[in-house]
Scaffold this active site. Structure first.
Site, mmCIF file in Angstrom:
data_model
loop_
_atom_site.group_PDB
_atom_site.id
_atom_site.type_symbol
_atom_site.label_atom_id
_atom_site.label_comp_id
_atom_site.label_asym_id
_atom_site.label_seq_id
_atom_site.Cartn_x
_atom_site.Cartn_y
_atom_site.Cartn_z
ATOM 1 N N GLY A 67 25.706 47.440 -33.829
ATOM 2 C CA GLY A 67 24.905 48.496 -33.184
ATOM 3 C C GLY A 67 25.544 49.873 -33.209
ATOM 4 O O GLY A 67 25.182 50.741 -32.426
ATOM 5 N N ASP B 274 24.801 62.973 -39.656
ATOM 6 C CA ASP B 274 24.849 62.914 -38.210
ATOM 7 C C ASP B 274 25.971 63.798 -37.653
ATOM 8 O O ASP B 274 25.798 64.536 -36.690
ATOM 9 C CB ASP B 274 25.051 61.443 -37.821
ATOM 10 C CG ASP B 274 24.841 61.235 -36.358
ATOM 11 O OD1 ASP B 274 23.756 61.600 -35.870
ATOM 12 O OD2 ASP B 274 25.778 60.744 -35.688
ATOM 13 N N LYS C 169 25.940 67.335 -35.388
ATOM 14 C CA LYS C 169 26.687 67.503 -34.145
ATOM 15 C C LYS C 169 27.500 68.791 -34.149
ATOM 16 O O LYS C 169 27.512 69.529 -33.168
ATOM 17 C CB LYS C 169 27.600 66.302 -33.917
ATOM 18 C CG LYS C 169 26.812 65.052 -33.551
ATOM 19 C CD LYS C 169 27.730 63.847 -33.439
ATOM 20 C CE LYS C 169 26.928 62.614 -33.016
ATOM 21 N NZ LYS C 169 27.703 61.377 -33.164
#
Ligand code: ADP
Ligand code: ASP
Ligand code: MG
Length: 814
Positions: free
Chosen positions: A666, A680, A684
């Site tokens: 996960g 990603d 950020k």
């Protein structure tokens, strides 16, 4: 003498009439009483409805009348002994024949005038008072029916007749001199003009009848018995926490009722006030409750509350007269008010700007047409000569009034009022404050009424608990953890922050459900399963439509589809808390738009969890900037996924196997390439740079991807195959780093306005070296932290910490 008035709901049924009888009997043991009654609940409305139906040539009016007749007959049968029933049953039938005759006439003529309306509606009070008197007589009480409709004399302004006080008082006084009984039962609302035509005192007018009788008879007190335990701090139908007010001054009661507190018909106060008669408002169904006392005895400036109550009045229109010709010319307002008064248009509120350029008055919506005609006629010349603009009307408004004698001696009341409204996106169209300062009234859109009254009620009467309405979009990993945390933390918040979080709406990608009072934990998921079908747009529309105070939209999805609704919500003063980072990382203009929307509409757009989950990273930047610092560089490891992958990739397993493990546990986005390709992380660092005050776009970030281009093609499964194929490439990256005694870290950097992300070799003495598990680290250099940087480090991924970060944002946002 005491005068007791019982409203429609108090006499709605035989059962209720017995409660009334008890109260009357008890009171009459001490002193004679006059009992003024309304029609049985709903009867006045039903009579008017029947007549309107008849006037539209619709035969259904007969059914309405039969239904009403049956209701009265049933009450007679239940209340009176058999021996008296036949007399009273035929009495009722006879009068319903008269009612039907009247309606037949209306049907034939197609006309329903005010005069006929008064004749018709008077039957309601007439019948109720006769039946109640008969009942009490049969219970051996010393009762007489008093024909108040003949004693109260008015002008001929049908449906809103004005009482001739002198003649009426003389009649009533004379009546009481001639008649000695323990109990008098009189119909409220009805009167007659000097020619003997039936008139009525206006809807709700039975209160006024009672007040006039009390004043004329110099009664000890007037009691208004109704279905609530007194005058309340707000309309209990709108505010669940409304509380009865123990005492109010006449003036306060007058202001509250004038602006819509229906519990008391506004003209009621004046007659008793002029004679200093105490007025009680009591609950027929809870006679033991103390109720409200209205009198002069409690003008206590030092009592705790600034305000005693809030009232609201719907169906209001604003009319504005403006134009350069008005400045300095005397008589414009006199002319305006004169023409409104000629047309019997009731002016509820007036405001005039000090420039005298315009006058705005609030009137009832039903008067708009008449007012427009009258004003256009009166100012015809001025309008033609363009000294005055044609009158403007705005409808679907309501007035909210905050009332209290003590406002005069306290400062800051209006700022509190406007602050509370503003924070909830309630736009104020006009303001009036009487110079007596007993009342501040604001005009707002009608569909904001419930919200506004609740907001103000919380602000002025329930300093205890603030209700927050949460709308959660997404019930996946983070969403469901968040919901659990909310339920388990809520008691703490209530006790320590005086804030109650209500989950008022939830949606997933298919369904949505709403509950304005907040879902119970046990029912939430079921309600969602059974909810209506949903999309982000419909979910947002429903939030806006519900228009509840202190609303927060929580986006716990990673979906681009949800982002477009943020702006719409912020513009309605609904705060947005997002762990979804697509909005804050989209193009700079959109990001800025959301920031300004939140600023301009007094709400918040928070997204702390976009970077480092629950770690206080964005908040830290915000605090530094607010306190005057400037961020000069940022170095960070921000991807839990990449950390996991490079911490675990030691050559014993293939790179592809490690990535798959990360996905299984996960740590990755559904498509791991979003993490591995650095997208990603780039988002950020982009968000951090923007929050630090730099205008940066996503494609300005240098991204040296370590993934071979071929990996970006095809499905996720194909991607794993490609990874296997390139194992040598990854192995080489690892070996190069280990050869120098270093490890691989995926680093985001921001320096001199430029940002980059990419794989770096990190030596053991670096702050970035010792990062384990899901750790994130951000190293800030700022003007203040120029030598020793400011470091934030800790677990930066995982549903639990992300949910707690979202939770913290929610609490900060309200
Ligand atoms: P009645 O038939 O007894 O004359 P009304 O319906 O005229 O009763 O007035 C009572 C109702 O007024 C209450 O049931 C309540 O819903 C409404 N109301 C509105 N504002 C207030 C308020 N500030 N305090 C109490 N009741 C209010
Ligand atoms: N029955 C009248 C009305 O419904 C008067 C009253 O109840 O006060 O308006
Ligand atoms: Mg009433």
């Amino acid at each position: 003498m005491k005068v007791l008035k019982f409203g429609g709901s108090s006499v709605a049924s035989a059962e209720n009439i017995l409660l009334v009888e008890n109260i009357v009997k008890k009171t009459s043991e001490e002193a004679p009483v006059t009992v003024v009654v309304s029609a049985f609940s709903g009867v006045t409305d039903a009579l008017i409805r029947a007549a309107l139906t008849a006037s539209q040539k619709d035969e259904c009016y007969r059914e309405c009348i039969t239904e009403l007749e049956n209701r009265h007959l049933a009450v007679v049968k239940e209340l009176l002994p058999i021996t008296e029933q036949s007399h009273w049953l035929s009495f009722v039938k006879k009068h319903f024949n008269d009612i039907e005759d009247l309606c037949n006439g209306i049907f034939v003529l197609g006309e329903f005038t005010g005069k006929i309306r008064d004749r018709l509606t008077a039957y309601g009070e007439f019948l109720s008072s006769r039946i109640i008197a008969a009942r009490m007589k049969s219970a051996s009480l010393d009762v007489v029916w008093m024909d108040a409709g003949a004693l109260v004399i008015t002008d001929s302004n049908f449906t809103h007749a004005k009482v001739d006080v002198e003649k009426t008082f003389a009649n009533i006084q004379h009546y009481f001199e001639e008649n000695a009984h323990q109990i008098f039962i009189a119909p409220g609302f009805v009167a007659r003009d000097s020619e003997g035509h039936r008139t009525t005192l206006g809807r709700g007018g039975s209160d006024f009848t009672a007040s006039i009788i009390a004043a004329a008879a110099m009664a000890q007190e007037l009691q208004i018995w109704t279905d609530v335990s007194g005058m309340m701090t707000a309309d209990p139908r709108l505010v669940t926490n409304a509380k009865p007010i123990a005492h109010v001054s006449y003036q306060e009661a007058m202001e509250l009722s004038h602006f819509g507190a229906k519990v008391l018909y506004p003209p009621t106060i004046q007659p008793v006030r002029a004679r200093n008669i105490d007025l009680y408002i009591k609950n027929t169904f809870r006679p033991e409750d103390p109720g409200t006392l209205v009198s002069t005895r409690f003008n206590d400036e030092n009592s705790g509350n600034v305000a005693v109550g809030i009232s609201n009045m719907n169906k209001v229109a604003l009319l504005t007269l403006e134009g350069s010709g008005m400045v300095g010319i005397p008589g414009v307002s006199a002319k305006l008010f004169q023409c409104l008064s000629n047309e019997k248009v009731n002016v509820i509120l007036i405001t005039q700007s000090s420039s005298e350029h315009s006058i705005t008055v609030a009137i009832g919506e039903e008067d708009v047409e008449r007012a427009e005609k009258a004003i256009s006629g009166t100012f015809e010349d001025d309008i033609r000569l363009q000294r005055i603009d044609p009158v403007k009307f705005e409808t679907s408004l309501s007035i909210i009034a905050l009332v209290g004698e003590n406002m005069r001696s306290r400062s800051g009341v209006s700022s509190k009022l406007f602050g509370a409204l503003g924070n909830n996106g309630i736009n104020v169209r006009a303001i009036a404050q009487g110079s007596s300062e007993k009342n501040i009234s604001v005009v707002i859109a009608e569909n904001d009424t419930r919200k506004a009254v609740n907001v103000l009620h919380e602000e002025f009467f329930e300093s205890e608990i603030k209700q927050v309405h949460l709308y959660i979009c997404g019930v996946g990993n983070v969403g469901s953890k968040l919901i659990q945390q909310i339920y388990s933390q809520n008691p703490y918040l209530r006790e320590n922050l005086l804030t109650n979080l209500r989950i008022a709406g939830v949606s997933n990608s298919r369904k949505m459900c709403f509950n304005d009072k907040g879902f119970k934990e046990t029912e939430l998921m079921n309600s969602l399963e059974e909810g209506e079908s949903s999309s982000p747009e419909t979910f947002a529309e429903e939030i806006v439509r519900r228009n509840l105070r202190n609303s927060v939209f929580v986006d716990v999805t990673a979906s681009a589809d949800v982002v477009p609704v943020y702006e719409k919500l912020l513009k309605k003063s609904v705060s947005v808390v997002a762990c979804n980072k697509i909005a804050a990382a989209s193009d700079y203009e959109s990001y800025q738009k959301l920031k300004s929307a939140s600023k301009n509409h007094s709400c918040n757009f928070f997204f702390e969890t976009n970077v480092g989950a629950g770690l206080p990273i964005i908040g830290t930047i915000n605090d530094l900037i607010r306190s005057g610092d400037r961020i000069t560089s940022i170095k960070a490891v921000l991807s839990g996924t990449l950390n996991f992958v490079f911490n675990n990739y030691d050559g014993s397993r293939t790179f592809a196997e490690v990535v798959r493990q990360a996905q299984d546990e996960g740590y990755t986005e559904p498509d791991p390439r979003l993490d591995l390709a650095g997208t990603d992380v780039a988002r950020k660092i982009l968000i951090l740079a923007r929050e630090a005050g730099y205008q940066l776009e996503f494609d300005e970030i240098a991204n040296q991807s370590f993934l071979p281009e071929e990996c970006m093609k095809g499905s996720v499964e194909e991607f794993y195959k490609t990874l296997e194929k390139y194992e040598d490439h990854f192995r080489k990256l690892l070996d190069e780093a280990s050869a120098g005694g270093k490890i691989l870290k995926y680093v985001a950097a921001f320096n001199n306005g430029k940002a980059s992300v990419g794989l770096q070799h990190i030596a053991e003495d670096s702050d970035l070296y010792h990062l384990y598990g899901k750790d994130n680290i951000v190293i800030f250099k700022t003007l203040r932290y120029s030598e020793q940087p400011l470091v934030v480090k800790g677990a930066g991924a995982g549903a639990e910490v992300t949910a707690s970060g979202v939770f913290a944002d929610i609490v900060r946002s309200v």
